[in-house]
Motif scaffolding. Structure first.
Motif, short mmCIF file in Angstrom:
data_model
loop_
_atom_site.label_atom_id
_atom_site.label_comp_id
_atom_site.label_asym_id
_atom_site.label_seq_id
_atom_site.Cartn_x
_atom_site.Cartn_y
_atom_site.Cartn_z
N TRP A 14 0.86 -0.95 -0.15
CA TRP A 14 -0.13 -0.18 0.74
C TRP A 14 1.22 1.27 0.32
N PHE A 15 0.37 2.14 -0.79
CA PHE A 15 1.40 3.10 -1.20
C PHE A 15 0.95 4.55 -0.79
N ARG A 16 0.37 5.61 -0.99
CA ARG A 16 -1.10 6.74 -0.26
C ARG A 16 -0.09 8.37 -0.75
N ARG A 17 -0.81 9.47 -1.52
CA ARG A 17 -0.55 10.12 -1.76
C ARG A 17 -1.47 10.88 -0.80
N ALA A 18 -0.35 11.74 -0.53
CA ALA A 18 -1.43 13.59 0.63
C ALA A 18 -1.53 14.16 -0.70
N PRO A 19 -2.12 15.28 -0.06
CA PRO A 19 -2.45 16.27 -1.12
C PRO A 19 -1.22 17.47 -1.07
N GLY A 20 -0.85 17.87 -2.11
CA GLY A 20 0.37 18.38 -2.65
C GLY A 20 1.46 17.52 -1.87
N LYS A 21 1.37 16.08 -1.87
CA LYS A 21 2.44 15.51 -1.44
C LYS A 21 3.48 14.86 -2.17
N GLU A 22 4.63 14.16 -2.50
CA GLU A 22 4.81 12.45 -2.86
C GLU A 22 3.90 11.54 -2.25
N ARG A 23 3.54 10.23 -3.66
CA ARG A 23 3.69 9.76 -3.28
C ARG A 23 4.20 8.28 -2.30
N GLU A 24 3.72 7.59 -0.63
CA GLU A 24 4.95 7.58 -0.48
C GLU A 24 4.40 5.93 0.43
N PHE A 25 5.29 5.81 0.74
CA PHE A 25 5.58 4.08 0.91
C PHE A 25 4.80 3.71 2.30
N VAL A 26 3.78 2.71 2.78
CA VAL A 26 3.34 2.68 3.58
C VAL A 26 3.17 1.03 4.02
N ALA A 27 2.90 0.41 3.40
CA ALA A 27 3.33 -0.82 3.76
C ALA A 27 3.62 -2.10 2.93
N ARG A 28 4.26 -3.09 3.35
CA ARG A 28 4.25 -4.33 2.45
C ARG A 28 4.20 -5.78 3.00
N ILE A 29 3.18 -7.14 2.38
CA ILE A 29 3.50 -8.05 2.45
C ILE A 29 4.17 -8.64 1.76
N THR A 30 4.29 -10.65 1.90
CA THR A 30 5.35 -10.66 0.66
C THR A 30 3.85 -11.71 1.16
N TRP A 31 3.53 -12.47 -0.10
CA TRP A 31 1.90 -13.38 -0.68
C TRP A 31 2.74 -14.67 0.17
N ASN A 32 3.82 -15.59 0.10
CA ASN A 32 3.93 -16.76 0.74
C ASN A 32 3.76 -16.40 1.92
N TYR B 285 -5.00 6.46 -1.81
CA TYR B 285 -4.21 5.34 -0.79
C TYR B 285 -4.53 3.82 -1.97
N TYR B 286 -3.37 3.25 -2.29
CA TYR B 286 -3.26 2.64 -3.90
C TYR B 286 -2.76 1.41 -3.00
N CYS B 287 -2.80 0.59 -4.00
CA CYS B 287 -2.81 -1.10 -3.76
C CYS B 287 -1.48 -1.63 -4.97
N ALA B 288 -0.32 -1.98 -4.61
CA ALA B 288 0.38 -1.97 -5.30
C ALA B 288 0.65 -3.43 -5.63
N ALA B 289 1.81 -4.22 -6.97
CA ALA B 289 2.20 -5.45 -6.67
C ALA B 289 3.54 -5.04 -7.45
#
Length: 119
Positions: free
Chosen positions: A35-53, A93-97
């Motif tokens: 998960w990433f997020r971009r707040a108003p007027g700010k750069e996108r930032e990393f929030v959290a990640r998880i391995t699938w396995n 908030y954006y999810c990514a893979a």
């Protein structure tokens, strides 16, 4: 790979929200979701990640202890439980893979879901 994020909304400070990300298009063995997020007027930032396995997790410092990332293999979904929300958590908030073999960037992104935290 398709990613569909949902669950955003308006919440008061101190409240909770749970974001969902439905993933499709392949099996995700040896992949990682984030998960990433971009707040108003700010750069996108990393929030959290998880391995699938194994479900190993990493969190950004601003959300440690408040947010929890999880995945449900049976539903091909990833979740972000957000507690003790603060106005500064307001963002799209954006999810990514990505494959775990890829370490530089995330090639697959879902459309964002807006989280607004009022004070």
């Amino acid at each position: 790979v398709q990613l569909q994020a949902s669950g955003g909304g308006l919440v008061q400070a101190g409240g909770s929200l749970r974001l969902s990300c439905a993933a499709s298009g392949r099996t995700f063995t040896n992949w990682e979701m984030a998960w990433f997020r971009r707040a108003p007027g700010k750069e996108r930032e990393f929030v959290a990640r998880i391995t699938w396995n194994l479900g190993s997790t990493v969190y950004a410092d601003p959300v440690k202890g408040r947010f929890t990332i999880s995945r449900d293999k049976s539903k091909n979904s990833v979740y972000l439980q957000m507690n003790s929300l603060k106005p500064e958590d307001t963002a799209v908030y954006y999810c990514a893979a990505r494959s775990t073999a890829r370490t530089i960037d995330y090639p697959y992104w879902g459309k964002g879901t807006l989280v607004t935290v009022s004070s």
